[in-house]
Design a protein around this motif. Sequence first.
Motif, PDB file in Angstrom:
ATOM      1  N   PHE A  17     -29.129  -3.277  67.636  1.00 23.18           N
ATOM      2  CA  PHE A  17     -29.734  -2.169  66.904  1.00 23.18           C
ATOM      3  C   PHE A  17     -28.628  -1.339  66.275  1.00 23.18           C
ATOM      4  O   PHE A  17     -27.430  -1.548  66.533  1.00 23.18           O
ATOM      5  N   ILE A  18     -29.030  -0.378  65.431  1.00 24.41           N
ATOM      6  CA  ILE A  18     -28.095   0.531  64.775  1.00 24.41           C
ATOM      7  C   ILE A  18     -28.399   1.950  65.238  1.00 24.41           C
ATOM      8  O   ILE A  18     -29.553   2.403  65.162  1.00 24.41           O
ATOM      9  N   ALA A  19     -27.390   2.637  65.738  1.00 27.56           N
ATOM     10  CA  ALA A  19     -27.518   4.034  66.148  1.00 27.56           C
ATOM     11  C   ALA A  19     -26.926   4.927  65.066  1.00 27.56           C
ATOM     12  O   ALA A  19     -25.811   4.680  64.598  1.00 27.56           O
ATOM     13  N   VAL A  20     -27.664   5.954  64.669  1.00 27.07           N
ATOM     14  CA  VAL A  20     -27.218   6.855  63.608  1.00 27.07           C
ATOM     15  C   VAL A  20     -27.278   8.298  64.102  1.00 27.07           C
ATOM     16  O   VAL A  20     -28.318   8.770  64.558  1.00 27.07           O
ATOM     17  N   ASP A  21     -26.139   8.978  64.027  1.00 33.47           N
ATOM     18  CA  ASP A  21     -26.051  10.399  64.344  1.00 33.47           C
ATOM     19  C   ASP A  21     -25.844  11.131  63.020  1.00 33.47           C
ATOM     20  O   ASP A  21     -24.765  11.093  62.440  1.00 33.47           O
ATOM     21  N   TRP A  22     -26.911  11.804  62.541  1.00 32.56           N
ATOM     22  CA  TRP A  22     -26.894  12.414  61.208  1.00 32.56           C
ATOM     23  C   TRP A  22     -27.011  13.924  61.361  1.00 32.56           C
ATOM     24  O   TRP A  22     -28.092  14.463  61.592  1.00 32.56           O
ATOM     25  N   GLY A  23     -25.881  14.600  61.217  1.00 38.42           N
ATOM     26  CA  GLY A  23     -25.864  16.043  61.409  1.00 38.42           C
ATOM     27  C   GLY A  23     -25.847  16.814  60.110  1.00 38.42           C
ATOM     28  O   GLY A  23     -26.130  16.278  59.030  1.00 38.42           O
ATOM     29  N   THR A  24     -25.494  18.088  60.211  1.00 38.62           N
ATOM     30  CA  THR A  24     -25.502  18.948  59.027  1.00 38.62           C
ATOM     31  C   THR A  24     -24.371  18.601  58.066  1.00 38.62           C
ATOM     32  O   THR A  24     -24.528  18.710  56.856  1.00 38.62           O
ATOM     33  N   THR A  25     -23.220  18.166  58.596  1.00 41.24           N
ATOM     34  CA  THR A  25     -22.060  17.928  57.736  1.00 41.24           C
ATOM     35  C   THR A  25     -21.578  16.486  57.716  1.00 41.24           C
ATOM     36  O   THR A  25     -20.858  16.101  56.788  1.00 41.24           O
ATOM     37  N   ASN A  26     -21.943  15.687  58.706  1.00 40.83           N
ATOM     38  CA  ASN A  26     -21.434  14.319  58.790  1.00 40.83           C
ATOM     39  C   ASN A  26     -22.531  13.332  59.158  1.00 40.83           C
ATOM     40  O   ASN A  26     -23.572  13.702  59.717  1.00 40.83           O
ATOM     41  N   LEU A  27     -22.254  12.079  58.862  1.00 41.47           N
ATOM     42  CA  LEU A  27     -23.152  10.963  59.152  1.00 41.47           C
ATOM     43  C   LEU A  27     -22.323   9.866  59.804  1.00 41.47           C
ATOM     44  O   LEU A  27     -21.299   9.443  59.263  1.00 41.47           O
ATOM     45  N   ARG A  28     -22.751   9.411  60.992  1.00 38.71           N
ATOM     46  CA  ARG A  28     -22.053   8.340  61.689  1.00 38.71           C
ATOM     47  C   ARG A  28     -23.042   7.258  62.082  1.00 38.71           C
ATOM     48  O   ARG A  28     -24.122   7.571  62.616  1.00 38.71           O
ATOM     49  N   ALA A  29     -22.694   6.001  61.826  1.00 36.09           N
ATOM     50  CA  ALA A  29     -23.558   4.867  62.161  1.00 36.09           C
ATOM     51  C   ALA A  29     -22.778   3.895  63.036  1.00 36.09           C
ATOM     52  O   ALA A  29     -21.592   3.641  62.806  1.00 36.09           O
ATOM     53  N   PHE A  30     -23.468   3.332  64.028  1.00 31.10           N
ATOM     54  CA  PHE A  30     -22.837   2.433  64.986  1.00 31.10           C
ATOM     55  C   PHE A  30     -23.663   1.161  65.116  1.00 31.10           C
ATOM     56  O   PHE A  30     -24.891   1.220  65.319  1.00 31.10           O
ATOM     57  N   LEU A  31     -23.005   0.022  65.003  1.00 29.34           N
ATOM     58  CA  LEU A  31     -23.634  -1.272  65.235  1.00 29.34           C
ATOM     59  C   LEU A  31     -23.510  -1.559  66.723  1.00 29.34           C
ATOM     60  O   LEU A  31     -22.398  -1.666  67.250  1.00 29.34           O
ATOM     61  N   MET A  32     -24.659  -1.684  67.413  1.00 32.03           N
ATOM     62  CA  MET A  32     -24.671  -1.685  68.869  1.00 32.03           C
ATOM     63  C   MET A  32     -25.241  -2.977  69.453  1.00 32.03           C
ATOM     64  O   MET A  32     -26.160  -3.580  68.894  1.00 32.03           O
ATOM     65  N   THR A  33     -24.717  -3.363  70.629  1.00 29.26           N
ATOM     66  CA  THR A  33     -25.353  -4.397  71.434  1.00 29.26           C
ATOM     67  C   THR A  33     -26.385  -3.719  72.329  1.00 29.26           C
ATOM     68  O   THR A  33     -26.369  -2.501  72.507  1.00 29.26           O
ATOM     69  N   GLN A  34     -27.274  -4.507  72.941  1.00 25.22           N
ATOM     70  CA  GLN A  34     -28.330  -3.933  73.766  1.00 25.22           C
ATOM     71  C   GLN A  34     -27.772  -3.220  74.996  1.00 25.22           C
ATOM     72  O   GLN A  34     -28.393  -2.300  75.521  1.00 25.22           O
ATOM     73  N   ASP A  35     -26.588  -3.628  75.461  1.00 26.75           N
ATOM     74  CA  ASP A  35     -26.004  -2.974  76.633  1.00 26.75           C
ATOM     75  C   ASP A  35     -25.143  -1.770  76.268  1.00 26.75           C
ATOM     76  O   ASP A  35     -24.448  -1.212  77.123  1.00 26.75           O
TER      77      ASP A  35
END
Length: 333
Positions: A17-35
């Motif tokens: 899955f892809i985890a996305v932390d989208w805040g007021t000033t920055n955007l970060r995306a992470f390509l993740m394994t299930q663990d």
Amino acid sequence: MTQINPVPQSADGSASFIAVDWGTTNLRAFLMTQDGQIQAQRDSDRGMLKLGPAEFESVLSDLLGDWLTPDLPIYMAGMVGSRGGWQEVPYQHCPIKLDDLSEHLFWLTTSLPNKVAIVPGLRGEGVSGLTDVMRGEETQLLGAIDWLEEQGRADESPVFCLPGTHCKWAQITEGQVTQFSTSITGELFARLNDESSLVKGLPKSDLLNEEAFKKGVLASQQAGGILHHLFSARSRFVCGELAADEVRDYLSGVVIGHDVNDVLLALEAESLETQSGRVVIIGSQALSARYALALSSRNLTAEFLAANEASIRGLKRLATRQAKSETNPTKGA
């Protein structure tokens, strides 16, 4: 500006899955394994404040690029779900078990091949009894629970402090958020430090003057209240009690000291001290160090969990529960 930061792939799994932390000033995306292993990370400065509602999908699409495949659901946390974000997602009301947020994910309708969900924020009462809200921190708190469980400490109920522009203080019992409160500590200090007569013409430094900060914390514990204590940054400098390079960190100590004092008083700090005396700080290393110093003045021990790690852990946990519920929908997650 977008940065792509490859991370070596784990040998025992592929992306889940892809985890996305989208805040007021920055955007970060992470390509993740299930663990919960990070395979790759991509960063952008296209935070919520820089975007109109119609721009979010294209910004995300441009950032993710070759990650856009139907087998990778996207889970997003933060201000992306706020009013003025991609889609305003209704708050979930406290008290609530943080794991139950997986049952309230908001699934967007997009032209992307991936399924895209936003984690809802929380609404509850602060220590004053007034309404309070959070977005993004709920995912970090879930990550903190995951972190404690990994250490065999699932039965602990520390107070959580999430410092930042708007500092959050939360209590969690058996995985359930019972209460949280917000202080505008970071925003207040930023305004005073940049624009006020208290520091005009005085030098700035990225290094913490610990002794000056402690002086400010001590001042915050005296009679007179925060407005009086703030002005003492000016009066003590003019009268020679503070050096020019001490004033800004002294002022920081006053502001953070009041945040700590006021919230702990409302949370019955005496009880906290006799039970465990522990506060888990979720934030940046530099800001967390200041809060740890202020807490130590109250004989409280602080533990540190990086905000980025907490967000990733929380999104991983939600993704795992969502995957389980889809595999066995009759039993749920």
